[in-house]
Write an enzyme that holds these catalytic residues in place. Sequence first.
Site, PDB file in Angstrom:
ATOM      1  N   GLY A 207       0.940  -1.128  -0.093  1.00 41.00           N
ATOM      2  CA  GLY A 207       0.039  -0.072   0.050  1.00 41.00           C
ATOM      3  C   GLY A 207       0.704   1.158   0.125  1.00 41.00           C
ATOM      4  O   GLY A 207       2.007   1.329  -0.093  1.00 41.00           O
TER       5      GLY A 207
ATOM      6  N   ASP B  99      -4.388 -13.112   3.448  1.00 42.95           N
ATOM      7  CA  ASP B  99      -5.690 -12.281   3.375  1.00 42.95           C
ATOM      8  C   ASP B  99      -6.143 -12.423   4.868  1.00 42.95           C
ATOM      9  O   ASP B  99      -6.614 -13.390   5.194  1.00 42.95           O
ATOM     10  CB  ASP B  99      -6.558 -13.281   2.237  1.00 42.95           C
ATOM     11  CG  ASP B  99      -7.983 -12.230   2.205  1.00 42.95           C
ATOM     12  OD1 ASP B  99      -8.263 -11.586   3.186  1.00 42.95           O
ATOM     13  OD2 ASP B  99      -8.644 -12.647   1.539  1.00 42.95           O
TER      14      ASP B  99
ATOM     15  N   ALA C  74      -5.661  -2.591   4.888  1.00 44.40           N
ATOM     16  CA  ALA C  74      -6.819  -2.091   5.348  1.00 44.40           C
ATOM     17  C   ALA C  74      -7.872  -1.862   4.133  1.00 44.40           C
ATOM     18  O   ALA C  74      -7.385  -1.700   2.979  1.00 44.40           O
ATOM     19  CB  ALA C  74      -7.045  -0.918   6.025  1.00 44.40           C
TER      20      ALA C  74
ATOM     21  N   THR D 123      -9.293   0.756   2.462  1.00 42.22           N
ATOM     22  CA  THR D 123      -9.285   2.366   2.836  1.00 42.22           C
ATOM     23  C   THR D 123     -10.163   3.166   2.090  1.00 42.22           C
ATOM     24  O   THR D 123      -9.963   4.406   2.231  1.00 42.22           O
ATOM     25  CB  THR D 123      -7.791   2.765   2.628  1.00 42.22           C
ATOM     26  OG1 THR D 123      -7.373   2.394   1.395  1.00 42.22           O
ATOM     27  CG2 THR D 123      -6.914   2.136   3.823  1.00 42.22           C
TER      28      THR D 123
ATOM     29  N   THR E  54      -7.009   5.567  12.365  1.00 46.03           N
ATOM     30  CA  THR E  54      -7.561   7.105  11.701  1.00 46.03           C
ATOM     31  C   THR E  54      -8.280   8.126  12.549  1.00 46.03           C
ATOM     32  O   THR E  54      -8.812   8.093  13.450  1.00 46.03           O
ATOM     33  CB  THR E  54      -8.517   6.553  10.580  1.00 46.03           C
ATOM     34  OG1 THR E  54      -9.123   7.691  10.072  1.00 46.03           O
ATOM     35  CG2 THR E  54      -9.597   5.639  11.160  1.00 46.03           C
TER      36      THR E  54
ATOM     37  N   TYR F  84     -16.138   3.265   7.624  1.00 44.16           N
ATOM     38  CA  TYR F  84     -14.595   3.042   7.801  1.00 44.16           C
ATOM     39  C   TYR F  84     -14.217   3.430   8.922  1.00 44.16           C
ATOM     40  O   TYR F  84     -13.500   2.591   9.826  1.00 44.16           O
ATOM     41  CB  TYR F  84     -13.886   3.915   6.789  1.00 44.16           C
ATOM     42  CG  TYR F  84     -12.771   4.080   6.601  1.00 44.16           C
ATOM     43  CD1 TYR F  84     -11.689   3.066   6.594  1.00 44.16           C
ATOM     44  CD2 TYR F  84     -11.819   5.213   7.297  1.00 44.16           C
ATOM     45  CE1 TYR F  84     -10.320   3.101   6.604  1.00 44.16           C
ATOM     46  CE2 TYR F  84     -10.652   5.291   7.253  1.00 44.16           C
ATOM     47  CZ  TYR F  84      -9.725   4.260   7.012  1.00 44.16           C
ATOM     48  OH  TYR F  84      -8.479   4.156   7.127  1.00 44.16           O
TER      49      TYR F  84
ATOM     50  N   LYS G 237     -12.713   0.768  11.967  1.00 43.74           N
ATOM     51  CA  LYS G 237     -11.178   0.905  12.433  1.00 43.74           C
ATOM     52  C   LYS G 237     -11.287   1.052  13.852  1.00 43.74           C
ATOM     53  O   LYS G 237     -10.368   0.307  14.601  1.00 43.74           O
ATOM     54  CB  LYS G 237     -10.637   2.175  11.889  1.00 43.74           C
ATOM     55  CG  LYS G 237     -10.404   1.919  10.082  1.00 43.74           C
ATOM     56  CD  LYS G 237      -9.218   1.116   9.906  1.00 43.74           C
ATOM     57  CE  LYS G 237      -7.941   1.337  10.050  1.00 43.74           C
ATOM     58  NZ  LYS G 237      -6.882   0.592   9.616  1.00 43.74           N
TER      59      LYS G 237
ATOM     60  N   TRP H   3      -5.033  12.001   6.572  1.00 38.00           N
ATOM     61  CA  TRP H   3      -4.791  12.861   5.453  1.00 38.00           C
ATOM     62  C   TRP H   3      -3.683  12.603   4.622  1.00 38.00           C
ATOM     63  O   TRP H   3      -2.828  13.270   4.415  1.00 38.00           O
ATOM     64  CB  TRP H   3      -5.051  14.308   5.648  1.00 38.00           C
ATOM     65  CG  TRP H   3      -6.436  14.749   6.051  1.00 38.00           C
ATOM     66  CD1 TRP H   3      -7.446  13.992   6.693  1.00 38.00           C
ATOM     67  CD2 TRP H   3      -6.959  16.013   5.835  1.00 38.00           C
ATOM     68  NE1 TRP H   3      -8.589  14.992   6.774  1.00 38.00           N
ATOM     69  CE2 TRP H   3      -8.205  16.264   6.256  1.00 38.00           C
ATOM     70  CE3 TRP H   3      -6.591  17.221   5.244  1.00 38.00           C
ATOM     71  CZ2 TRP H   3      -8.980  17.269   6.149  1.00 38.00           C
ATOM     72  CZ3 TRP H   3      -7.227  18.419   5.212  1.00 38.00           C
ATOM     73  CH2 TRP H   3      -8.335  18.351   5.814  1.00 38.00           C
TER      74      TRP H   3
HETATM   75  N1  LIG Z   1      -4.837   6.841   3.439  1.00 32.53           N
HETATM   76  C1  LIG Z   1      -5.319   7.750   4.459  1.00 32.53           C
HETATM   77  O1  LIG Z   1      -5.332   8.983   4.506  1.00 32.53           O
HETATM   78  C2  LIG Z   1      -5.341   7.223   5.927  1.00 32.53           C
HETATM   79  C3  LIG Z   1      -5.528   7.953   7.079  1.00 32.53           C
HETATM   80  C4  LIG Z   1      -5.527   7.348   8.359  1.00 32.53           C
HETATM   81  C5  LIG Z   1      -5.271   6.009   8.423  1.00 32.53           C
HETATM   82  N2  LIG Z   1      -4.829   5.192   7.360  1.00 32.53           N
HETATM   83  C6  LIG Z   1      -4.329   3.916   7.745  1.00 32.53           C
HETATM   84  O2  LIG Z   1      -3.072   3.799   7.591  1.00 32.53           O
HETATM   85  C7  LIG Z   1      -2.807   2.276   7.093  1.00 32.53           C
HETATM   86  C8  LIG Z   1      -2.205   2.518   5.542  1.00 32.53           C
HETATM   87  O3  LIG Z   1      -3.098   3.354   4.699  1.00 32.53           O
HETATM   88  P1  LIG Z   1      -2.574   3.409   2.938  1.00 32.53           P
HETATM   89  O4  LIG Z   1      -3.240   4.675   2.466  1.00 32.53           O
HETATM   90  O5  LIG Z   1      -1.260   3.119   2.720  1.00 32.53           O
HETATM   91  O6  LIG Z   1      -3.624   2.350   2.620  1.00 32.53           O
HETATM   92  P2  LIG Z   1      -3.646   1.387   1.180  1.00 32.53           P
HETATM   93  O7  LIG Z   1      -2.485   2.215   0.271  1.00 32.53           O
HETATM   94  O8  LIG Z   1      -4.930   1.208   0.583  1.00 32.53           O
HETATM   95  O9  LIG Z   1      -2.742  -0.095   1.794  1.00 32.53           O
HETATM   96  C9  LIG Z   1      -3.587  -0.938   2.220  1.00 32.53           C
HETATM   97  C10 LIG Z   1      -3.260  -2.245   1.574  1.00 32.53           C
HETATM   98  O10 LIG Z   1      -3.861  -3.109   2.527  1.00 32.53           O
HETATM   99  C11 LIG Z   1      -4.152  -4.331   1.202  1.00 32.53           C
HETATM  100  N3  LIG Z   1      -5.219  -5.170   1.907  1.00 32.53           N
HETATM  101  C12 LIG Z   1      -6.394  -4.711   1.570  1.00 32.53           C
HETATM  102  N4  LIG Z   1      -7.486  -5.910   2.186  1.00 32.53           N
HETATM  103  C13 LIG Z   1      -6.332  -6.804   2.712  1.00 32.53           C
HETATM  104  C14 LIG Z   1      -6.573  -8.020   3.171  1.00 32.53           C
HETATM  105  N5  LIG Z   1      -7.961  -8.433   3.263  1.00 32.53           N
HETATM  106  N6  LIG Z   1      -5.475  -8.674   3.369  1.00 32.53           N
HETATM  107  C15 LIG Z   1      -4.354  -8.238   3.502  1.00 32.53           C
HETATM  108  N7  LIG Z   1      -4.178  -6.914   2.695  1.00 32.53           N
HETATM  109  C16 LIG Z   1      -5.164  -6.192   2.432  1.00 32.53           C
HETATM  110  C17 LIG Z   1      -4.353  -3.493   0.275  1.00 32.53           C
HETATM  111  O11 LIG Z   1      -4.507  -4.237  -0.951  1.00 32.53           O
HETATM  112  P3  LIG Z   1      -5.269  -4.006  -2.323  1.00 32.53           P
HETATM  113  O12 LIG Z   1      -5.022  -2.319  -2.687  1.00 32.53           O
HETATM  114  O13 LIG Z   1      -5.208  -4.868  -3.355  1.00 32.53           O
HETATM  115  O14 LIG Z   1      -6.760  -3.561  -1.625  1.00 32.53           O
HETATM  116  C18 LIG Z   1      -3.213  -2.418   0.227  1.00 32.53           C
HETATM  117  O15 LIG Z   1      -2.125  -2.942  -0.540  1.00 32.53           O
HETATM  118  C19 LIG Z   1      -4.265   1.719   6.905  1.00 32.53           C
HETATM  119  O16 LIG Z   1      -4.648   0.903   7.822  1.00 32.53           O
HETATM  120  C20 LIG Z   1      -5.194   3.076   6.802  1.00 32.53           C
HETATM  121  O17 LIG Z   1      -6.259   2.481   7.554  1.00 32.53           O
HETATM  122  C21 LIG Z   1      -4.657   5.807   5.993  1.00 32.53           C
END
Ligand SMILES: NC(=O)c1ccc[n+]([C@@H]2O[C@H](COP(=O)([O-])OP(=O)(O)OC[C@H]3O[C@@H](n4cnc5c(N)ncnc54)[C@H](OP(=O)(O)O)[C@@H]3O)[C@@H](O)[C@H]2O)c1
Length: 293
Positions: free
Chosen positions: A11, A38, A62, A64, A103, A127, A131, A152
């Site tokens: 991710g 998974d 996640a 996301t 988050t 979401y 979480k 963000w």
């Molecule tokens: N992005 C934000 O603004 C934000 C804000 C606050 C908190 N967070 C948290 O920070 C973390 C990282 O965020 P990010 O933006 O880097 O997320 P991301 O790019 O969506 O990466 C999440 C990864 O988890 C994988 N995934 C999804 N379902 C899964 C499953 N069942 N088993 C194993 N892997 C799985 C996804 O694969 P696929 O892409 O193939 O689904 C993706 O590679 C997350 O926990 C998110 O909730 C993010």
Amino acid sequence: MKRILIVGARGMLGKDLTALLRSSSGAEIFAWDIEEIDIRVEKETIAKIEALHPEVVFHLAAFTQVDACESEVQKAFAVNAEGTKHVALGAVRCGAKVVFLSTDYVFGGEKKAPYREDDPPRPLNVYGQSKWQGEQYLQHLTEDALIVRTQWLYGKFGSNFVTAILRQAKEKEELRIVADQTGSPTYTVDLARALSALTWQNFRGVYHVANSGSCTWYEFGRTILQRVGRSEVRVVPVSSEEIHRPARRPSFSVLSCQKLKERAGLTLRSWQEALEDYLTSLGTDLTPCDKGT
Ligand SMILES: NC(=O)c1ccc[n+]([C@@H]2O[C@H](COP(=O)([O-])OP(=O)(O)OC[C@H]3O[C@@H](n4cnc5c(N)ncnc54)[C@H](OP(=O)(O)O)[C@@H]3O)[C@@H](O)[C@H]2O)c1
């Protein structure tokens, strides 16, 4: 040699964290994503983590897509809540520490002052609810957990608000951006460094980690355009109601990072400085990298 497992390693944050830990930790890094594990599948998740026997599990995986979570409620809870429980159970079997990313969307936005770690959650969307349930499972199952709430995010390895603005600025003369939600844009490179520091110093409990300062999405969008020399693009401030997105979002979700400062001596640089670095890293064509492997 120490073994570290990163779940959700392909991710946006996962790729930066993997690169950082591979270059700086001296540990053996296992970078897993959905192809290797998974987390919705309980037995397999527990068995795979137990067999690997890591000292630390960074759990970043996640579902996301905040709006998609509203119509795919079952999947949101299966990944973000139950999946977190499965990761925690696997970690407990081998005595591993779990570092879980959560988050700002666990909060309801009514506070109007930066949210502290002990403020009561009141998620407005699926979401955030999923979480928050993941956080609760983790805290119930192990004492050796570090829960980092952030917000963000943008980074080089994923689609995000910055890349969306840059793309839209190429296609449109006028952008409409939400001006009634306030938060702190956070660069994944800075977050990865903080995660690493907190983990090696063996912090536990809940910590808020975000770049310093805050703004609305509208202000963030205008700053991005200014920094890339596209100030001529017209930006119209709109309300959340006007853009009709499926998921409700808090109007104010700035995270107080005071605990991070007091206990770990860490303050992330301002969001403007971090943005500058990110835009520089994108290079001349300002196109983000594809997800890839
Ligand atoms: N992005 C934000 O603004 C934000 C804000 C606050 C908190 N967070 C948290 O920070 C973390 C990282 O965020 P990010 O933006 O880097 O997320 P991301 O790019 O969506 O990466 C999440 C990864 O988890 C994988 N995934 C999804 N379902 C899964 C499953 N069942 N088993 C194993 N892997 C799985 C996804 O694969 P696929 O892409 O193939 O689904 C993706 O590679 C997350 O926990 C998110 O909730 C993010």
